[in-house]
Design an enzyme around this catalytic site. Structure first.
Site, PDB file in Angstrom:
ATOM      1  N   ASP A   1       0.725  -1.396  -0.041  1.00 36.22           N
ATOM      2  CA  ASP A   1       0.084   0.057  -0.102  1.00 36.22           C
ATOM      3  C   ASP A   1       0.803   1.185   0.000  1.00 36.22           C
ATOM      4  OD1 ASP A   1       0.653  -0.794   2.703  1.00 36.22           O
ATOM      5  OD2 ASP A   1      -0.484   1.002   3.358  1.00 36.22           O
TER       6      ASP A   1
ATOM      7  N   GLU B   1      -0.078  -0.836   5.784  1.00 34.06           N
ATOM      8  CA  GLU B   1       0.947  -0.542   6.599  1.00 34.06           C
ATOM      9  C   GLU B   1       0.851   0.955   6.834  1.00 34.06           C
ATOM     10  OE1 GLU B   1       4.982   1.267   7.788  1.00 34.06           O
ATOM     11  OE2 GLU B   1       3.586   1.745   5.982  1.00 34.06           O
TER      12      GLU B   1
END
Length: 472
Positions: free
Chosen positions: A94, A157
């Site tokens: 991400d 994250e």
């Protein structure tokens, strides 16, 4: 074993490394809560990037596992004894929102002047692929290892780490014995401050010669807001002239603005600053706090703008807020005012403050100070909190990684403790290792994020030798 020239092995795979990296960088893997489904827990982008990463691993002959699109892994050394230790490598697919101010499309990677420009180039797709190729070299050379390796990629994250919570609860495997995350900088990150977001809930009067209808700013709690938007009405005589004077008075901040007047006479004001990673708020210019300061100066009377534009502005260490704290080993607390939401029809307006705090204080102590601020009704906290993390220099994991770094760079290794949070802290014996080198320009979470190609290749060689030394 015959000595391996890791740098030469990386150079021989340069084109393949770049092609695989570009296949990931082309995927917009920003979290999108508006498109969450059971199959896309953080939106379709992170899932697409995870699936592409696992497809590369399948292509290269690894056994892979996708844990319900939250996170996935591939393994190496499956033929080793069942009780063999496991080295974990933690990365993430991400990215934070691209925002504005890019010279090129953030999801059409470009190489300019030897640098790869794209969102995720340095955080964390570039370092991930450098590490991936480090292991790929060992696999292709059939280097014998005595430890298993599990390379884990997450998809959340940059937000709440819900990916790793779900992964460990559902993967059906014990945690790796030790490991590292290629998501920070060299020589090593063996200590990380605690990380918590606390939300100021603010009500109170909204009066004055200028009325504030709404105020928004910030894309993520761990990013310095690049811009903020306010809708106002009332005594707006010479508004643009006042904005020009305000920008001129803060010329060192390189602020810029735009306005738009609606048919009902309300004016939308957008003020732009400069984004930066929330762990280093002093490197950015918080467009939201400066817009609040401007509104205070032209006649808005509101606890919301008073807190934002008077207390929070440039208060990176929490001095004015009253939460400042410093530990001799882990350093000082830092504070990023990351997301602002105000609506004059709402009785619950919020400012999200992201704290990176050292040992010696905690989120509860911070809350007690914040709730006493004038204008603050209540304070709530994010559900996910990271407490301070530290792996001693004497640990073999730390000493081995520093030895490899010193051998490959000729530079002296040393411990580092940061405010940023990495997946390295997922394990008791976990650290962050690269891929940014001392002196490199840090563009994480900023417009025009990049990683130099030579840094990518140098890091890949270090990762190859590091994995070998840890798992041989």
């Amino acid at each position: 074993m015959t000595q391996i020239d890791f740098k030469a092995e990386v150079a021989a795979r340069k084109d393949d490394l770049l092609a695989d990296l570009f296949s990931l960088l082309k995927i917009n893997s920003e979290r999108d809560d508006s498109q969450v489904t059971p199959e896309t827990p953080f939106g379709p982008g992170p899932v697409a990037a995870l699936q592409q990463f696992l497809s590369l691993a399948e292509r290269d002959g690894y056994a892979t596992k996708n844990v319900d699109n939250y996170a996935g892994h591939f393994t190496y050394g499956d033929d080793l004894p069942e009780d063999a230790e496991v080295l974990g490598i933690f990365a993430h697919m991400d990215v934070v929102p691209a925002g504005t101010g890019w010279a090129s499309n953030p999801y059409e990677p470009e190489i300019r002047d030897g640098k790869i420009y794209a969102r995720g180039a340095s955080d964390d797709k570039g370092p991930t692929m450098a590490c991936y190729y480090g292991l790929k070299i060992l696999k292709e050379l059939n280097v014998p290892l005595t430890k298993k390796i599990r390379f884990i990629a997450g998809t959340d994250e940059e937000s709440g780490w819900g990916d790793m919570d779900y992964y460990f609860a559902h993967v059906g495997l014990p945690e790796p014995d030790f490991g590292f995350s290629p998501d920070a900088e060299f020589p090593i990150i063996n200590g990380e401050k605690g990380n918590i977001t606390e939300y100021l809930h603010i009500t109170g009067d909204n009066s004055g010669a200028v009325h504030l209808h709404s105020f928004t700013g910030g894309l993520r709690e761990n990013m310095v807001p690049e811009s903020a938007t306010a809708v106002i009405s009332g005594d707006l005589a010479d508004l643009n002239t006042k904005l020009e004077a305000f920008v001129s008075a803060h010329a060192d901040k390189n602020l810029r603005f735009e306005t738009e007047t609606a048919a009902n006479g309300q004016v939308t004001v957008v003020l732009h600053g400069r984004s930066a990673h929330g762990a280093m708020p002093e490197k950015g210019v918080n467009g939201a706090t400066y817009l609040a300061k401007f509104l205070n100066e032209i006649g808005v009377v509101s606890p919301f703008t008073q807190i934002a534009g008077t207390i929070l502005i440039e208060d990176h260490a929490g001095d004015k807020t009253g939460v400042a704290f410093e530990d001799p080993k882990m350093g000082a607390l830092s504070m990023n005012a990351g997301v602002f939401n105000f609506d004059d029809a709402s009785s619950d307006n919020t400012i999200a403050l992201n704290f990176r705090y050292p040992q010696g204080t905690d989120s509860e102590a911070i809350s007690k100070v914040l709730v006493a601020l004038e204008g603050v009704d209540t304070v709530s906290k994010s559900t996910h909190e990271h407490t301070p993390h530290y792996v001693p220099m004497a640990d073999e994991l730390v000493s081995t990684l520093l030895d490899v770094y010193e051998k490959q760079t000729g530079l002296k290794g040393h411990e580092q403790i940061i405010g940023g949070g990495t997946f390295g802290r997922l394990l008791k014996r976990g650290v962050a290792f690269g891929a940014m080198f001392p002196g490199d320009i840090d563009t994480m979470h900023q417009a025009n994020e990049f990683i130099p190609v030579d840094v990518l290749l140098r890091a890949a060689a270090i990762y190859a030798e590091a994995i070998y030394e840890l798992a041989k």
